[in-house]
Design an enzyme around this catalytic site. Structure first.
Site, PDB file in Angstrom:
ATOM      1  N   HIS A  61       0.837  -1.213   0.000  1.00  0.00           N
ATOM      2  CA  HIS A  61       0.000   0.000   0.000  1.00  0.00           C
ATOM      3  C   HIS A  61       0.861   1.248   0.000  1.00  0.00           C
ATOM      4  O   HIS A  61       1.387   1.649   1.043  1.00  0.00           O
ATOM      5  CB  HIS A  61      -0.885  -0.048   1.259  1.00  0.00           C
ATOM      6  CG  HIS A  61      -1.968   0.975   1.306  1.00  0.00           C
ATOM      7  ND1 HIS A  61      -3.163   0.733   1.926  1.00  0.00           N
ATOM      8  CD2 HIS A  61      -2.051   2.235   0.829  1.00  0.00           C
ATOM      9  CE1 HIS A  61      -3.944   1.810   1.824  1.00  0.00           C
ATOM     10  NE2 HIS A  61      -3.273   2.729   1.166  1.00  0.00           N
ATOM     11  N   HIS A  63       1.391   5.290  -2.188  1.00  0.00           N
ATOM     12  CA  HIS A  63       0.883   6.271  -3.158  1.00  0.00           C
ATOM     13  C   HIS A  63       2.079   6.936  -3.830  1.00  0.00           C
ATOM     14  O   HIS A  63       2.863   7.605  -3.168  1.00  0.00           O
ATOM     15  CB  HIS A  63       0.017   7.306  -2.431  1.00  0.00           C
ATOM     16  CG  HIS A  63      -1.178   6.713  -1.746  1.00  0.00           C
ATOM     17  ND1 HIS A  63      -2.375   6.503  -2.379  1.00  0.00           N
ATOM     18  CD2 HIS A  63      -1.344   6.240  -0.479  1.00  0.00           C
ATOM     19  CE1 HIS A  63      -3.242   5.953  -1.540  1.00  0.00           C
ATOM     20  NE2 HIS A  63      -2.636   5.769  -0.371  1.00  0.00           N
ATOM     21  N   ARG A  65       1.782   8.963  -6.613  1.00  0.00           N
ATOM     22  CA  ARG A  65       1.344  10.293  -7.097  1.00  0.00           C
ATOM     23  C   ARG A  65       1.534  10.536  -8.591  1.00  0.00           C
ATOM     24  O   ARG A  65       0.995  11.499  -9.107  1.00  0.00           O
ATOM     25  CB  ARG A  65       2.039  11.425  -6.326  1.00  0.00           C
ATOM     26  CG  ARG A  65       1.918  11.349  -4.816  1.00  0.00           C
ATOM     27  CD  ARG A  65       0.479  11.431  -4.343  1.00  0.00           C
ATOM     28  NE  ARG A  65       0.396  11.563  -2.891  1.00  0.00           N
ATOM     29  CZ  ARG A  65      -0.649  11.167  -2.178  1.00  0.00           C
ATOM     30  NH1 ARG A  65      -1.687  10.599  -2.765  1.00  0.00           N
ATOM     31  NH2 ARG A  65      -0.678  11.332  -0.872  1.00  0.00           N
ATOM     32  N   ASP A 153      -8.941   3.060  -2.783  1.00  0.00           N
ATOM     33  CA  ASP A 153      -8.351   3.622  -1.565  1.00  0.00           C
ATOM     34  C   ASP A 153      -8.342   5.146  -1.539  1.00  0.00           C
ATOM     35  O   ASP A 153      -8.092   5.803  -2.537  1.00  0.00           O
ATOM     36  CB  ASP A 153      -6.932   3.123  -1.361  1.00  0.00           C
ATOM     37  CG  ASP A 153      -6.389   3.598  -0.015  1.00  0.00           C
ATOM     38  OD1 ASP A 153      -7.039   3.326   0.998  1.00  0.00           O
ATOM     39  OD2 ASP A 153      -5.355   4.275   0.002  1.00  0.00           O
ATOM     40  N   HIS A 180     -10.661   0.298   1.898  1.00  0.00           N
ATOM     41  CA  HIS A 180     -10.420   1.353   2.896  1.00  0.00           C
ATOM     42  C   HIS A 180     -11.730   1.465   3.668  1.00  0.00           C
ATOM     43  O   HIS A 180     -12.721   1.946   3.139  1.00  0.00           O
ATOM     44  CB  HIS A 180     -10.068   2.641   2.128  1.00  0.00           C
ATOM     45  CG  HIS A 180     -10.137   3.912   2.915  1.00  0.00           C
ATOM     46  ND1 HIS A 180      -9.082   4.797   2.977  1.00  0.00           N
ATOM     47  CD2 HIS A 180     -11.136   4.480   3.638  1.00  0.00           C
ATOM     48  CE1 HIS A 180      -9.423   5.853   3.710  1.00  0.00           C
ATOM     49  NE2 HIS A 180     -10.666   5.682   4.124  1.00  0.00           N
ATOM     50  N   HIS A 233      -5.114  -0.737   6.178  1.00  0.00           N
ATOM     51  CA  HIS A 233      -4.809   0.112   7.355  1.00  0.00           C
ATOM     52  C   HIS A 233      -5.817   0.036   8.512  1.00  0.00           C
ATOM     53  O   HIS A 233      -6.494   1.010   8.832  1.00  0.00           O
ATOM     54  CB  HIS A 233      -4.588   1.561   6.943  1.00  0.00           C
ATOM     55  CG  HIS A 233      -5.577   2.136   5.957  1.00  0.00           C
ATOM     56  ND1 HIS A 233      -6.925   2.079   6.134  1.00  0.00           N
ATOM     57  CD2 HIS A 233      -5.378   2.791   4.789  1.00  0.00           C
ATOM     58  CE1 HIS A 233      -7.524   2.682   5.119  1.00  0.00           C
ATOM     59  NE2 HIS A 233      -6.601   3.111   4.286  1.00  0.00           N
ATOM     60  N   ASP A 313       1.192   2.619   3.678  1.00  0.00           N
ATOM     61  CA  ASP A 313       0.287   3.712   3.268  1.00  0.00           C
ATOM     62  C   ASP A 313       1.088   5.005   3.077  1.00  0.00           C
ATOM     63  O   ASP A 313       0.634   6.090   3.454  1.00  0.00           O
ATOM     64  CB  ASP A 313      -0.866   3.901   4.265  1.00  0.00           C
ATOM     65  CG  ASP A 313      -1.978   4.779   3.694  1.00  0.00           C
ATOM     66  OD1 ASP A 313      -1.935   5.123   2.496  1.00  0.00           O
ATOM     67  OD2 ASP A 313      -2.896   5.138   4.468  1.00  0.00           O
ATOM     68  N   HIS A 317       3.020  14.315   0.620  1.00  0.00           N
ATOM     69  CA  HIS A 317       2.345  15.575   0.278  1.00  0.00           C
ATOM     70  C   HIS A 317       3.367  16.701   0.313  1.00  0.00           C
ATOM     71  O   HIS A 317       4.398  16.598   1.004  1.00  0.00           O
ATOM     72  CB  HIS A 317       1.245  15.894   1.296  1.00  0.00           C
ATOM     73  CG  HIS A 317       0.024  15.045   1.161  1.00  0.00           C
ATOM     74  ND1 HIS A 317      -0.819  15.125   0.086  1.00  0.00           N
ATOM     75  CD2 HIS A 317      -0.485  14.073   1.969  1.00  0.00           C
ATOM     76  CE1 HIS A 317      -1.811  14.257   0.234  1.00  0.00           C
ATOM     77  NE2 HIS A 317      -1.621  13.589   1.360  1.00  0.00           N
TER      78      HIS A 317
HETATM   79 ZN   LIG Z   1      -6.908   4.378   2.688  1.00  0.00          ZN
END
Ligand SMILES: [Zn+2]
Length: 440
Positions: A61, A63, A65, A153, A180, A233, A313, A317
């Protein structure tokens, strides 16, 4: 090319190995394990005394981007961060712009991962078109193109019938629906755990019940309909209890927990500037950081296997998106590079043993996606040499300026970690290396 990794503590929970020895790598594969005295003359020898060598970590899991939000992270920077964190295979969530919701985008993603990725990247595709929660994607087509699971997610699969359709397809395809769990009516725009701290700050709380209600729905559906369910999560005591009870009844389900939900609480939302307390936006994450009781329950679940695996996860950012008013700041923690350091606290405090930790970072996640092209994480001779070497006692201080991820958003800035990844190998090549003494 031959590489001999000498005198490491070899932990491989597939082979049930935990002993001190050597690992020989020839070209891309592991060719011998044990006490190795015979090797070619031009072998490069690296001393890994006092370090642990394990199969490469797998993260189900994260991200990345890209495409769409390259200012937050790219495939290049995200996979470098993964390598620095000891992850040799990561699974990318589909909430990119555009989202990964059709087979063509899966194919394009795989080309990008191959071109820019430092570690192995496997795409997760959407459950619903546009992650909008109404129309099921072409799950068969997505799987045929290389998707390794399905998730909206960031958004839960709220609609019961959509979840039913997804589970039915997942059992034919053999790949998980990764949900999720958040009943949006109950979480109702909450920005932190509902409790005394949300009251104190006057912020809208996101109650445990909002997660548990959807965990319960998903478990009921899979018990009744079958299908392949993986719960993302997990953050609450109640969720751990529900999963435990379902597993005891023989329901087929797997679950993950993040390093942050295993190691820190909602108290990280408080930060002190001298005597003055203020709120810490870096601790805003979805699902929110919970209470100490929840953390203990998740750690217990991890120890006894109710929680099958650890997933970061990783949600990078920009500082701009994290700063400002807490209500409007982005949810998420940049987690790949601090994962092992955080998790080693659980070992140093004797909450779990090191073999369990390695298992939940290697074989645990592998089992969830084993019906894909992923290689079994093992150091046994003949295996591809995707390997992680870490020093379990190395002290260091979290400084996000040093992250290779573009995401500097961490709630554990300045904290002392004990345990660090020293070397990560992909197919026998060092893709991350740090302070490892070379003998030759
Ligand atoms: Zn999530």
């Amino acid at each position: 090319m031959t590489l001999l990794l000498k005198n490491g503590r070899i932990i491989d929970t597939y082979m049930n190995w935990d002993f001190t020895g050597d690992v020989l790598i020839t070209d891309n594969r592991i060719t011998n394990v044990g006490v190795i005295d015979v090797y070619p003359d031009d072998t490069k020898i690296v001393d890994i005394s006092n370090m642990i060598i394990s199969p490469g970590f797998i993260d189900l899991h994260c991200h990345l981007r890209e495409p769409g939000e390259e200012s937050k992270e790219t495939i290049a920077t995200g996979t470098l961060a993964a390598a620095a964190g000891g992850f040799t295979t990561i699974c990318a969530m589909p909430n990119t712009i555009p989202p990964i919701d059709n087979p063509k985008i899966v194919e394009e993603s795989l080309i990008r991962y191959d071109k820019d990725g430092v570690v192995n990247v496997m795409p997760i595709a959407c459950v619903s078109i546009g992650r909008a929660g109404s129309i099921l994607t072409d799950m068969h087509g997505l799987a045929a193109s290389g998707a390794i699971g399905f998730s909206d997610d960031g958004n839960p699969v709220q609609d019961n019938d959509l979840m039913r359709q997804a589970l039915m397809k997942s059992s034919h395809i053999g790949l998980p629906v990764i949900n999720h769990c958040e009943d949006s009516l109950l979480s109702n725009g909450g920005v932190m755990n509902k409790g005394h701290l949300s009251d104190f700050f006057g912020l809208r709380g996101w109650p445990s019940l909002a997660e548990e209600k959807m965990v319960k729905r998903d478990l009921d559906m899979v018990a009744s309909l079958g299908g392949f369910l993986h719960l993302a999560h997990i953050s609450t005591t109640g969720s751990v209890d529900l999963i435990r009870m379902a597993k005891e009844k023989g329901v087929m389900v797997s679950a993950e927990a993040t390093p942050h939900h295993l190691t820190i609480t909602e108290d990280s939302t408080k930060i002190y500037d001298g005597p003055k307390m203020r709120i810490n936006n870096m601790a805003k994450v979805n699902p929110p950081l919970r209470s100490q009781i929840d953390v203990q329950a998740i750690v217990q679940g991890l120890a006894d296997g109710v929680i099958d695996c650890i997933a970061t996860d990783h949600a990078p950012h920009s500082i701009k998106d994290k700063n400002g008013d807490f209500n409007n700041s982005a949810f998420g923690i940049s987690g790949l590079e601090t994962a092992l350091g955080s998790l080693m606290q659980l070992v140093h405090n004797n909450f779990i043993n090191i073999n369990t930790l390695v298992n939940r970072l290697t074989l645990g996640p592998y089992e969830v996606i084993k019906n894909t092209k992923i290689m079994r994480p093992t150091l046994s001779p003949g295996s591809i040499a995707d390997i992680t070497i870490f020093d379990p006692n190395y002290d260091w201080i979290v400084n996000s300026d040093n992250f290779v991820s573009k995401g500097k958003n961490t709630p554990i800035e300045g904290q002392i970690m004990k345990g660090k990844v020293m070397m990560t190998l992909i197919k026998g090549n060092v893709v991350f290396g740090n302070e490892v003494d070379q003998i030759d």
